[in-house]
Write a protein that holds these residues in place. Structure first.
Motif, PDB file in Angstrom:
ATOM      1  N   GLN A 148       8.349  10.493  -6.399  1.00 42.81           N
ATOM      2  CA  GLN A 148       9.138  10.992  -5.275  1.00 42.81           C
ATOM      3  C   GLN A 148       8.255  11.133  -4.046  1.00 42.81           C
ATOM      4  OE1 GLN A 148      11.063  14.672  -6.077  1.00 42.81           O
ATOM      5  NE2 GLN A 148      12.312  14.636  -4.228  1.00 42.81           N
ATOM      6  N   GLN A 149       8.776  10.666  -2.893  1.00 43.59           N
ATOM      7  CA  GLN A 149       8.028  10.768  -1.657  1.00 43.59           C
ATOM      8  C   GLN A 149       7.943  12.227  -1.231  1.00 43.59           C
ATOM      9  OE1 GLN A 149      10.184   8.269   1.073  1.00 43.59           O
ATOM     10  NE2 GLN A 149       9.047   6.440   0.511  1.00 43.59           N
ATOM     11  N   GLN A 150       6.752  12.625  -0.828  1.00 40.52           N
ATOM     12  CA  GLN A 150       6.568  13.982  -0.336  1.00 40.52           C
ATOM     13  C   GLN A 150       7.005  14.050   1.135  1.00 40.52           C
ATOM     14  OE1 GLN A 150       5.558  16.695  -2.196  1.00 40.52           O
ATOM     15  NE2 GLN A 150       5.820  15.211  -3.867  1.00 40.52           N
ATOM     16  N   PRO A 151       7.797  15.060   1.499  1.00 37.01           N
ATOM     17  CA  PRO A 151       8.218  15.170   2.898  1.00 37.01           C
ATOM     18  C   PRO A 151       7.033  15.415   3.821  1.00 37.01           C
ATOM     19  CG  PRO A 151       8.786  17.164   1.678  1.00 37.01           C
ATOM     20  CD  PRO A 151       8.299  16.165   0.673  1.00 37.01           C
ATOM     21  N   ILE A 152       7.084  14.830   4.982  1.00 34.54           N
ATOM     22  CA  ILE A 152       6.058  15.023   6.003  1.00 34.54           C
ATOM     23  C   ILE A 152       6.748  15.414   7.297  1.00 34.54           C
ATOM     24  CG2 ILE A 152       4.349  13.463   4.987  1.00 34.54           C
ATOM     25  CD1 ILE A 152       5.293  11.299   6.895  1.00 34.54           C
ATOM     26  N   ARG A 153       5.980  15.893   8.234  1.00 34.55           N
ATOM     27  CA  ARG A 153       6.556  16.394   9.482  1.00 34.55           C
ATOM     28  C   ARG A 153       7.300  15.298  10.238  1.00 34.55           C
ATOM     29  NH1 ARG A 153       3.479  20.807  13.263  1.00 34.55           N
ATOM     30  NH2 ARG A 153       5.315  21.510  14.414  1.00 34.55           N
ATOM     31  N   CYS A 154       6.828  14.065  10.137  1.00 35.29           N
ATOM     32  CA  CYS A 154       7.478  12.949  10.829  1.00 35.29           C
ATOM     33  C   CYS A 154       8.930  12.764  10.383  1.00 35.29           C
ATOM     34  CB  CYS A 154       6.717  11.648  10.586  1.00 35.29           C
ATOM     35  SG  CYS A 154       5.056  11.620  11.294  1.00 35.29           S
ATOM     36  N   ASP A 155       9.261  13.198   9.153  1.00 33.49           N
ATOM     37  CA  ASP A 155      10.616  13.006   8.630  1.00 33.49           C
ATOM     38  C   ASP A 155      11.657  13.762   9.444  1.00 33.49           C
ATOM     39  OD1 ASP A 155       9.634  11.417   6.590  1.00 33.49           O
ATOM     40  OD2 ASP A 155       9.461  13.069   5.163  1.00 33.49           O
ATOM     41  N   THR A 156      11.247  14.850  10.065  1.00 33.64           N
ATOM     42  CA  THR A 156      12.195  15.661  10.831  1.00 33.64           C
ATOM     43  C   THR A 156      11.997  15.525  12.334  1.00 33.64           C
ATOM     44  OG1 THR A 156      10.720  17.586  10.659  1.00 33.64           O
ATOM     45  CG2 THR A 156      12.434  17.353   8.970  1.00 33.64           C
ATOM     46  N   ALA A 158       8.242   1.767  14.586  1.00 33.35           N
ATOM     47  CA  ALA A 158       8.090   0.470  13.927  1.00 33.35           C
ATOM     48  C   ALA A 158       7.297   0.553  12.626  1.00 33.35           C
ATOM     49  CB  ALA A 158       7.396  -0.508  14.880  1.00 33.35           C
ATOM     50  N   LEU A 159       6.793   1.741  12.290  1.00 32.24           N
ATOM     51  CA  LEU A 159       5.891   1.854  11.148  1.00 32.24           C
ATOM     52  C   LEU A 159       6.642   1.995   9.821  1.00 32.24           C
ATOM     53  CD1 LEU A 159       3.199   4.294  12.593  1.00 32.24           C
ATOM     54  CD2 LEU A 159       3.228   1.792  12.624  1.00 32.24           C
ATOM     55  N   SER A 160       6.021   1.471   8.776  1.00 34.65           N
ATOM     56  CA  SER A 160       6.547   1.631   7.421  1.00 34.65           C
ATOM     57  C   SER A 160       6.249   3.042   6.932  1.00 34.65           C
ATOM     58  CB  SER A 160       5.875   0.629   6.483  1.00 34.65           C
ATOM     59  OG  SER A 160       4.499   0.955   6.327  1.00 34.65           O
ATOM     60  N   ARG A 161       6.783   3.381   5.752  1.00 32.62           N
ATOM     61  CA  ARG A 161       6.559   4.711   5.208  1.00 32.62           C
ATOM     62  C   ARG A 161       5.078   4.987   5.009  1.00 32.62           C
ATOM     63  NH1 ARG A 161       8.775   9.747   4.926  1.00 32.62           N
ATOM     64  NH2 ARG A 161       7.622  10.927   3.363  1.00 32.62           N
ATOM     65  N   THR A 162       4.360   4.031   4.442  1.00 31.72           N
ATOM     66  CA  THR A 162       2.930   4.214   4.220  1.00 31.72           C
ATOM     67  C   THR A 162       2.185   4.390   5.530  1.00 31.72           C
ATOM     68  OG1 THR A 162       3.008   2.898   2.186  1.00 31.72           O
ATOM     69  CG2 THR A 162       0.849   3.199   3.218  1.00 31.72           C
ATOM     70  N   LEU A 195      -0.333   7.871   9.934  1.00 29.51           N
ATOM     71  CA  LEU A 195      -0.286   8.417  11.294  1.00 29.51           C
ATOM     72  C   LEU A 195      -0.097   9.925  11.255  1.00 29.51           C
ATOM     73  CD1 LEU A 195      -0.247   7.697  14.350  1.00 29.51           C
ATOM     74  CD2 LEU A 195       2.247   7.583  14.184  1.00 29.51           C
ATOM     75  N   ASN A 196       0.761  10.385  10.350  1.00 25.60           N
ATOM     76  CA  ASN A 196       1.004  11.822  10.212  1.00 25.60           C
ATOM     77  C   ASN A 196      -0.287  12.574   9.880  1.00 25.60           C
ATOM     78  OD1 ASN A 196       3.130  14.105   9.700  1.00 25.60           O
ATOM     79  ND2 ASN A 196       1.841  14.113   7.871  1.00 25.60           N
ATOM     80  N   GLU A 248      -5.173  -1.844  12.741  1.00 24.41           N
ATOM     81  CA  GLU A 248      -4.878  -2.080  11.333  1.00 24.41           C
ATOM     82  C   GLU A 248      -3.416  -2.459  11.085  1.00 24.41           C
ATOM     83  OE1 GLU A 248      -5.253   0.402   7.119  1.00 24.41           O
ATOM     84  OE2 GLU A 248      -6.298   1.116   8.919  1.00 24.41           O
ATOM     85  N   PHE A 249      -2.504  -1.940  11.923  1.00 21.32           N
ATOM     86  CA  PHE A 249      -1.063  -2.151  11.721  1.00 21.32           C
ATOM     87  C   PHE A 249      -0.503  -3.068  12.805  1.00 21.32           C
ATOM     88  CE2 PHE A 249      -1.145   2.510  10.166  1.00 21.32           C
ATOM     89  CZ  PHE A 249      -1.694   2.121   8.954  1.00 21.32           C
ATOM     90  N   PRO A 250      -0.259  -4.356  12.503  1.00 15.65           N
ATOM     91  CA  PRO A 250       0.248  -5.287  13.512  1.00 15.65           C
ATOM     92  C   PRO A 250       1.566  -4.848  14.145  1.00 15.65           C
ATOM     93  CG  PRO A 250      -0.490  -6.476  11.554  1.00 15.65           C
ATOM     94  CD  PRO A 250      -0.510  -5.026  11.206  1.00 15.65           C
TER      95      PRO A 250
END
Length: 238
Positions: free
Chosen positions: A3-11, A22-26, A31-32, A121-123
């Motif tokens: 299960q993905q752990q919630p991060i501040r970016c989610d809200t 444009a970023l993926s979950r990883t 970034l978070n 690192e992230f195109p």
């Protein structure tokens, strides 16, 4: 399945409109991990003109103004930034403007070195920043047209329309009209005059004319209600 752990970016209210959209979950999790939240009080400088850039930021809420010092000591407002806008220029050592909080501003900040490493690192991230820069270039060209060719009426109408589309408003939420958009102007009429290349008397006169035509309503010096957005849009066009 883990299960993905919630991060501040989610809200985050502006995540999908900001450069990090444009970023993926990883990538978002990376970034978070380098993000820090900061609240800047009204009137405080976030970064000074020609200061060494130590960090970048997404605006979560509030409005900032960009000003440029002139040789005689005067300062000219050259831009306003709103929620979801990005403050700073990666790979530039010094700030080109002074960035000041117009009202209380909530920022998501990133250390410059760590942020620039993630961009390399992230195109997708790099592309989003490039698109953001092109959008700002387009906006700057539109503003050059406004300052050089539009009448005083068109300038003021354009300014009100721009703010109404960018600032948090009451009455139009989630893309569904629930009444006239109502908002507080982020800068004073004197600052609006400087921003538009007009006198304060001309700005006040144009506000009064728009009110008389029932295109906008005014509640005090700062609060604007857009009563006829279609007419305002037409008036702002060349």
């Amino acid at each position: 399945m883990t299960q993905q752990q919630p991060i501040r970016c989610d809200t985050c209210a502006v995540r999908h409109r900001a450069v990090c959209g444009a970023l993926s979950r990883t990538e978002i999790e990376r970034l978070n991990a380098i993000a820090h939240h900061r609240t800047v009080p009204q009137g405080q400088a976030i970064v000074a003109d020609q200061d060494t850039v130590a960090s970048f930021a997404n605006i979560i809420s509030g409005v900032v103004k960009l000003t440029k010092a002139m040789s005689d000591g005067r300062q000219q407002i050259v831009g306003l930034q709103f929620a979801s806008d990005f403050i700073g220029r990666p790979y530039r050592e010094h700030s080109a403007y002074e960035v000041t909080a117009v009202n209380e501003v909530h920022l998501c900040t990133y250390d410059r070195g760590q942020f620039e490493r993630l961009v390399r690192e992230f195109p997708g991230f790099e592309r989003r920043l490039f698109e953001n820069t092109l959008d700002e270039l387009d906006a700057a060209r539109e503003w050059m047209l406004l300052l050089g060719r539009k009448s005083a009426e068109e300038k003021v109408a354009s300014f009100i329309l721009m703010v109404s589309k960018r600032i948090d408003v009451v009455g139009c939420q989630s893309g569904q009209a629930k009444g006239p958009a109502k908002f507080e102007l982020p800068i004073s009429r004197a600052e609006i005059a400087d921003f538009l290349g007009l006198t304060i008397e001309t700005v006040s006169r144009q506000f009064s004319r728009l009110k008389a035509k029932k295109i906008i309503g005014l509640d005090g010096a700062r609060t604007v209600v857009v009563l006829d957005p279609d007419h305002l849009e037409r008036m702002s066009s060349v």
